[in-house]
Motif scaffolding. Structure first.
Motif, PDB file in Angstrom:
ATOM      1  N   VAL A   1       0.848  -1.213   0.000  1.00 44.31           N
ATOM      2  CA  VAL A   1       0.000   0.000   0.000  1.00 44.31           C
ATOM      3  C   VAL A   1       0.877   1.253   0.000  1.00 44.31           C
TER       4      VAL A   1
ATOM      5  N   ARG B   1       0.882   4.151  -2.929  1.00 44.18           N
ATOM      6  CA  ARG B   1       0.671   5.582  -2.668  1.00 44.18           C
ATOM      7  C   ARG B   1       1.838   6.405  -3.211  1.00 44.18           C
ATOM      8  N   GLU B   2       3.062   5.911  -2.982  1.00 42.84           N
ATOM      9  CA  GLU B   2       4.233   6.669  -3.413  1.00 42.84           C
ATOM     10  C   GLU B   2       4.323   6.777  -4.925  1.00 42.84           C
TER      11      GLU B   2
ATOM     12  N   GLU C   1      -3.027   2.580  -8.728  1.00 41.62           N
ATOM     13  CA  GLU C   1      -4.422   2.517  -8.293  1.00 41.62           C
ATOM     14  C   GLU C   1      -4.939   1.107  -8.047  1.00 41.62           C
TER      15      GLU C   1
ATOM     16  N   TRP D   1      -6.826   1.348   2.610  1.00 40.82           N
ATOM     17  CA  TRP D   1      -6.511   2.070   1.366  1.00 40.82           C
ATOM     18  C   TRP D   1      -7.754   2.119   0.495  1.00 40.82           C
TER      19      TRP D   1
END
Length: 381
Positions: free
Chosen positions: A42, A46-47, A51, A68
């Motif tokens: 996760v 995000r980094e 998606e 998430w």
């Protein structure tokens, strides 16, 4: 922009691939898959603006979904479905073990190029996998440093000019020893050159990993086993060599850093800058080479024999190795028990012809059952 799906994103290959992608304006990560490390996956998503992710462990997938707001696919089928969900230009398969074969098959069937770090795809299903790639036109781009080196060296030569392949081995932490009976788990995990996961590190210590690489090279480059050799090279600066019909020998050199072959596979046929130290031969001073010891390191001998036998034999070899290495890491069998379990499993399951991937999966399951029973026989009371 080349869209890349990374399978095994939390492992050594996966994390370094994300470093390469982050430094490359022409690469983008569009999907990530891992086993059970949901928090790391996760965070990676995000980094890197990903998606959709997949986690083979369903409990881990559920926890990721709670933490998430992106899309999370669950189970081993979810990892495979991720390929169709994100429709990448390239799949980097960094899954460790036989579990990676199915994803390679799914990607190739869809005509998607595969940057292959999962050597088991070719150890288990080399003939079928290569035939599938040829049928769909998808490319297999090796990520292992040795096979990446061979790919680069062979690609520069005309057909029919390559006489032999030479795959180098560091020799692992026990090079030069003739008694491995007292090897501990900590000893086996102390590789002198590479930082890798547990199973791969132990395979390097037994030289099984080098046997797998010879089988892989046989399938990738269509070279008979009798024209592939292994040489121990402790400095790990010469990654592979090829010998040509005119007596020339060409070598691929560089400091050991997996970002180099990863970048080569992700950018192929182009090259991109990689921020690694440049080789200074004067500072190195000397390169040394020696023959491997197939008596002490019986796993190398067993791998080469299974490769020559073909059929289901390499599948049995890999399955028994996975079971035996897991038992060793758990403290259930001694280091020398790894080769013993593999040898006895191969004796009990002679190689049979393969006509379908189901033949491989059936042999894999049976070999795991037999190897597990044999490992228990070696477990101290």
């Amino acid at each position: 922009m080349r869209n890349v799906l990374i399978l095994g994103s939390t492992g050594s290959i996966g994390t370094q691939a994300l470093e390469v992608i982050a430094a490359s304006p022409d690469l983008r990560a569009v999907g990530l898959a891992a086993g059970r490390g949901w928090e790391t996956t996760v965070a990676q998503a995000r980094e890197h603006g990903v998606e959709v992710i997949a986690l083979a462990d369903r409990d881990a997938a559920a926890r990721a979904g709670e933490a998430w707001d992106g899309r999370v696919l669950a189970g081993e089928e979810g990892v495979r479905d991720l390929i169709g969900a994100v429709e990448p230009d390239l799949v980097l398969n960094g899954i460790v073990g036989a579990a990676g074969l199915a994803s390679t098959v799914v990607a190739l069937t869809a005509g998607i190029d595969v940057a292959l770090a999962n050597k088991e795809s070719l150890v288990l299903g080399g003939e079928l996998v290569m035939a599938l790639a040829e049928a769909t036109g998808a490319r297999l781009l090796p990520v292992d440093s040795e096979h990446s080196a061979l790919h680069q060296l062979i690609g520069a030569e005309a057909p029919g000019t390559v006489d032999r392949l030479v795959v180098t081995a560091s020799g692992g932490p026990f090079r030069g020893r003739d008694d491995l009976s007292d090897v501990s788990v900590a000893d086996a995990l102390a590789h002198p050159t590479w930082k890798m996961g547990g199973r791969i590190t132990v395979d390097s210590a037994t030289l099984m990993n080098k046997g797998f690489e010879v089988i892989e090279a046989h399938h990738l480059f269509g070279v008979p086993f009798e024209r592939i050799e292994v040489v121990v090279h402790p400095q790990s600066l010469v990654h592979s060599l090829i010998q040509l019909i005119d007596g020339s020998t060409l070598a691929h050199l560089g400091y050991p850093d997996m970002r180099v072959p990863i970048s080569y596979a992700l950018h192929f046929p182009d090259r991109a800058p990689v921020d690694v130290p440049r080789l200074d031969l004067a500072a190195v001073g000397a390169l040394t080479f020696e023959e491997p010891d197939p008596d002490t390191f019986a796993c190398l001998r067993l791998a080469l024999e299974a490769g020559r036998t073909g059929g289901t034999a390499p599948t049995v070899l890999n399955a028994a190795d996975e079971v035996a290495v897991a038992a060793f890491l758990a403290g259930e069998i001694p280091f020398t028990g790894i080769a013993a379990v593999i040898d006895r499993t191969l004796e009990a399951m002679p190689g049979r012809p393969v006509t379908h991937f189901d033949d491989l999966f059936a042999a894999d399951a049976e070999a795991r059952r037999r190897a597990g029973a044999l490992a228990k026989e070696l477990t101290p009371a």
